[in-house]
Design a protein around this motif. Structure first.
Motif, PDB file in Angstrom:
ATOM      1  N   VAL A  45      90.330 -30.428  -6.362  1.00  0.00           N
ATOM      2  CA  VAL A  45      91.423 -30.351  -5.403  1.00  0.00           C
ATOM      3  C   VAL A  45      90.805 -30.432  -4.020  1.00  0.00           C
ATOM      4  N   PHE A  46      91.290 -31.352  -3.217  1.00  0.00           N
ATOM      5  CA  PHE A  46      90.798 -31.481  -1.852  1.00  0.00           C
ATOM      6  C   PHE A  46      91.858 -32.166  -1.011  1.00  0.00           C
ATOM      7  N   SER A  47      91.750 -32.048   0.289  1.00  0.00           N
ATOM      8  CA  SER A  47      92.655 -32.728   1.207  1.00  0.00           C
ATOM      9  C   SER A  47      91.995 -34.007   1.673  1.00  0.00           C
ATOM     10  N   ALA A  48      92.786 -35.056   1.760  1.00  0.00           N
ATOM     11  CA  ALA A  48      92.254 -36.338   2.209  1.00  0.00           C
ATOM     12  C   ALA A  48      93.344 -37.108   2.927  1.00  0.00           C
ATOM     13  N   GLU A  49      92.930 -38.030   3.731  1.00  0.00           N
ATOM     14  CA  GLU A  49      93.838 -38.879   4.472  1.00  0.00           C
ATOM     15  C   GLU A  49      93.907 -40.239   3.784  1.00  0.00           C
ATOM     16  N   VAL A  50      95.083 -40.814   3.713  1.00  0.00           N
ATOM     17  CA  VAL A  50      95.246 -42.150   3.161  1.00  0.00           C
ATOM     18  C   VAL A  50      95.008 -43.134   4.303  1.00  0.00           C
ATOM     19  N   ASP A  64      93.903 -55.124   2.254  1.00  0.00           N
ATOM     20  CA  ASP A  64      95.237 -55.155   1.657  1.00  0.00           C
ATOM     21  C   ASP A  64      95.488 -53.976   0.722  1.00  0.00           C
ATOM     22  N   SER A  65      94.702 -52.893   0.887  1.00  0.00           N
ATOM     23  CA  SER A  65      94.834 -51.722   0.019  1.00  0.00           C
ATOM     24  C   SER A  65      94.879 -50.458   0.866  1.00  0.00           C
TER      25      SER A  65
END
Length: 152
Positions: A10-15, A20-21
């Motif tokens: 479990v961790f926090s991440a930014e998208v 194109d992905s």
């Protein structure tokens, strides 16, 4: 929320968008501790969070609490063992291994009793001889006097 037994991490991440992905970066520590393996495929669940500012504040507060707890534990252990004060003094020379890189890019080494010495302009895994330039109760700062040959 039901949490499955096979939850790996479990961790926090930014998208972020790359070409194109969209990409979610897995923190290095998740791979380093062995719960996540490079090259494997995993099922990912995304959970909504509060605003980024709230999440950043919460993360910063958690880190501060962890740091305070670690410092209190180290202080208590030091007192229990009869040690007082830092194990280094200004002007001392030590050969140290850079164990990691801090948030601001400086090398981090440890000496006796796990005492932290911050050494700018070094890389993880590097062995250097340093001169201690500044000493605080919980941390010292050093400058590179000599870079040792990389060792195996």
């Amino acid at each position: 929320m039901e949490i499955p037994d096979d939850l790996r991490s479990v961790f926090s991440a930014e998208v972020t968008e790359q070409h194109d992905s969209f990409v979610i970066e897995v923190p290095e520590r998740e791979v380093a501790i062995g719960d996540v393996q490079d090259g494997e495929v995993y099922r990912v669940a995304l959970l909504a969070t509060e605003t980024t500012a709230s999440a950043d504040t919460e993360q910063r507060q958690t880190k501060e609490r962890q740091t305070q707890q670690r410092e209190q534990t180290q202080k208590r252990e030091t007192q229990e063992r009869g040690f007082s004060g830092p194990p280094v003094g200004e002007g001392d020379t030590r050969t140290v291994d850079i164990e990691s890189i801090g948030e601001q890019g400086d090398g981090i080494a440890r000496v006796e009793r796990g005492y932290v010495v911050i050494v700018p302009e070094t890389e993880k895994g590097e062995r250097v001889t340093i001169e201690i330039t500044d000493v605080k109760e919980n941390v010292a700062f050093g400058e590179v006097v000599e870079r040792e040959e990389y060792y195996e």
